[in-house]
Design an enzyme around this catalytic site. Structure first.
Site, PDB file in Angstrom:
ATOM      1  N   LYS A  11       0.991  -1.173   0.042  1.00  0.00           N
ATOM      2  CA  LYS A  11      -0.144   0.046   0.202  1.00  0.00           C
ATOM      3  C   LYS A  11       0.976   1.165  -0.060  1.00  0.00           C
ATOM      4  O   LYS A  11       2.121   1.195   0.407  1.00  0.00           O
ATOM      5  CB  LYS A  11      -0.921  -0.117   1.196  1.00  0.00           C
ATOM      6  N   TYR A  51     -12.894  -1.531  -2.731  1.00  0.00           N
ATOM      7  CA  TYR A  51     -13.345  -1.666  -1.291  1.00  0.00           C
ATOM      8  C   TYR A  51     -14.779  -1.430  -1.140  1.00  0.00           C
ATOM      9  O   TYR A  51     -15.268  -1.168   0.025  1.00  0.00           O
ATOM     10  CB  TYR A  51     -12.441  -0.644  -0.513  1.00  0.00           C
ATOM     11  N   ASN A 114      -1.842   0.249   7.142  1.00  0.00           N
ATOM     12  CA  ASN A 114      -1.349  -1.175   7.399  1.00  0.00           C
ATOM     13  C   ASN A 114      -0.408  -1.901   6.358  1.00  0.00           C
ATOM     14  O   ASN A 114      -0.409  -3.066   6.331  1.00  0.00           O
ATOM     15  CB  ASN A 114      -2.334  -2.005   8.081  1.00  0.00           C
ATOM     16  N   HIS A 117      -2.206  -5.504   1.557  1.00  0.00           N
ATOM     17  CA  HIS A 117      -3.577  -6.116   1.361  1.00  0.00           C
ATOM     18  C   HIS A 117      -3.229  -7.543   1.165  1.00  0.00           C
ATOM     19  O   HIS A 117      -2.335  -7.935   0.546  1.00  0.00           O
ATOM     20  CB  HIS A 117      -4.239  -5.516   0.095  1.00  0.00           C
ATOM     21  N   GLU A 128     -10.117  -9.701  -7.289  1.00  0.00           N
ATOM     22  CA  GLU A 128      -9.294  -8.812  -7.105  1.00  0.00           C
ATOM     23  C   GLU A 128      -8.223  -8.811  -7.963  1.00  0.00           C
ATOM     24  O   GLU A 128      -7.489  -7.748  -8.572  1.00  0.00           O
ATOM     25  CB  GLU A 128      -8.798  -8.822  -5.510  1.00  0.00           C
TER      26      GLU A 128
HETATM   27  N1  UDP Z   1      -9.377  -0.154   7.907  1.00  0.00           N
HETATM   28  C1  UDP Z   1      -9.318   1.175   8.403  1.00  0.00           C
HETATM   29  N2  UDP Z   1      -9.771   1.054   9.647  1.00  0.00           N
HETATM   30  C2  UDP Z   1     -10.693   0.187  10.217  1.00  0.00           C
HETATM   31  C3  UDP Z   1     -10.674  -1.040   9.531  1.00  0.00           C
HETATM   32  C4  UDP Z   1      -9.892  -1.178   8.303  1.00  0.00           C
HETATM   33  O1  UDP Z   1      -8.905   2.063   8.152  1.00  0.00           O
HETATM   34  O2  UDP Z   1     -10.979   0.217  11.365  1.00  0.00           O
HETATM   35  C5  UDP Z   1      -8.903   0.010   6.542  1.00  0.00           C
HETATM   36  C6  UDP Z   1      -7.222  -0.666   6.586  1.00  0.00           C
HETATM   37  O3  UDP Z   1      -6.349  -0.193   5.515  1.00  0.00           O
HETATM   38  C7  UDP Z   1      -7.775  -2.063   6.148  1.00  0.00           C
HETATM   39  C8  UDP Z   1      -8.696  -2.018   5.151  1.00  0.00           C
HETATM   40  O4  UDP Z   1      -9.631  -0.679   5.629  1.00  0.00           O
HETATM   41  O5  UDP Z   1      -6.799  -2.989   5.695  1.00  0.00           O
HETATM   42  C9  UDP Z   1      -9.525  -3.112   4.744  1.00  0.00           C
HETATM   43  O6  UDP Z   1     -10.038  -3.512   6.201  1.00  0.00           O
HETATM   44  P1  UDP Z   1     -10.461  -5.198   6.374  1.00  0.00           P
HETATM   45  O7  UDP Z   1     -11.239  -5.075   7.502  1.00  0.00           O
HETATM   46  O8  UDP Z   1     -11.006  -5.597   5.175  1.00  0.00           O
HETATM   47  O9  UDP Z   1      -9.037  -5.350   6.774  1.00  0.00           O
HETATM   48  P2  UDP Z   1      -8.047  -6.434   5.933  1.00  0.00           P
HETATM   49  O10 UDP Z   1      -8.680  -7.355   5.305  1.00  0.00           O
HETATM   50  O11 UDP Z   1      -7.090  -5.345   5.200  1.00  0.00           O
HETATM   51  O12 UDP Z   1      -7.058  -7.112   7.176  1.00  0.00           O
HETATM   52 MG    MG Z   2     -10.341  -7.460   4.041  1.00  0.00          MG
END
Ligand code: UDP
Ligand code: MG
Length: 139
Positions: A11, A51, A114, A117, A128
């Protein structure tokens, strides 16, 4: 459907900090083969589509801003049990909760920024991957 593939993005935060090489090293050292890869930048429309599942969440606007503010590395990865093993390699969404040695523990700043992805299912890995790559870009 091929089920031994997953999709990843390094990212914008991790690209900005110069972590592309270190993250790719972790990925390949963990047994993943790179099937397709490119440096690219998502438009707001791309990020909203990618997203879309999160569109009602309070962080959606920030997520779109973050994911479009600079280049990302998009890649398709292959390994037995790729989706699950890659989620283990990246660690929890919140780096504060991510296991030692995981990519998010090592490189992520916060739950929002974070670093990487990883697809959460075989179905989403296929969706995706197809979002970012055409068949002739895959090896
Ligand atoms: N995210 C965020 N705040 C949150 C949860 C998620 O900004 O409380 C962002 C973060 O970059 C995350 C992405 O949204 O990776 C997608 O969320 P998901 O719950 O799908 O997490 P992932 O699958 O990436 O672990
Ligand atoms: Mg996710």
């Amino acid at each position: 459907m091929v089920t031994n593939r997953t999709f990843t993005m390094i990212k914008p935060d991790a690209v900005e900090k110069g972590h592309i090489g270190a993250i790719l090293e972790k990925i390949t050292a963990s047994g993943f083969r790179i099937v397709a890869m490119k440096l690219t930048q998502m438009t707001a429309s791309d990020a909203k589509t990618f997203y879309a599942i999160h569109k009602e969440r309070p962080f959606f606007g920030e997520l779109v801003e973050y994911m479009t503010r600079g280049p990302i590395v998009a890649a398709i990865l292959e390994k037995d049990n790729a989706v699950e093993d890659f989620r283990t390699l990246i660690g929890a969404t919140n780096p504060a909760e991510a296991a030692e040695g995981t990519i998010r523990k090592l490189f992520a700043a916060s739950i929002g920024e974070n670093a990487v992805h990883g697809s959460d299912s075989n179905e989403n890995a296929a969706i995706e991957g197809a979002f970012h790559f055409s068949g002739r870009e895959m090896f």
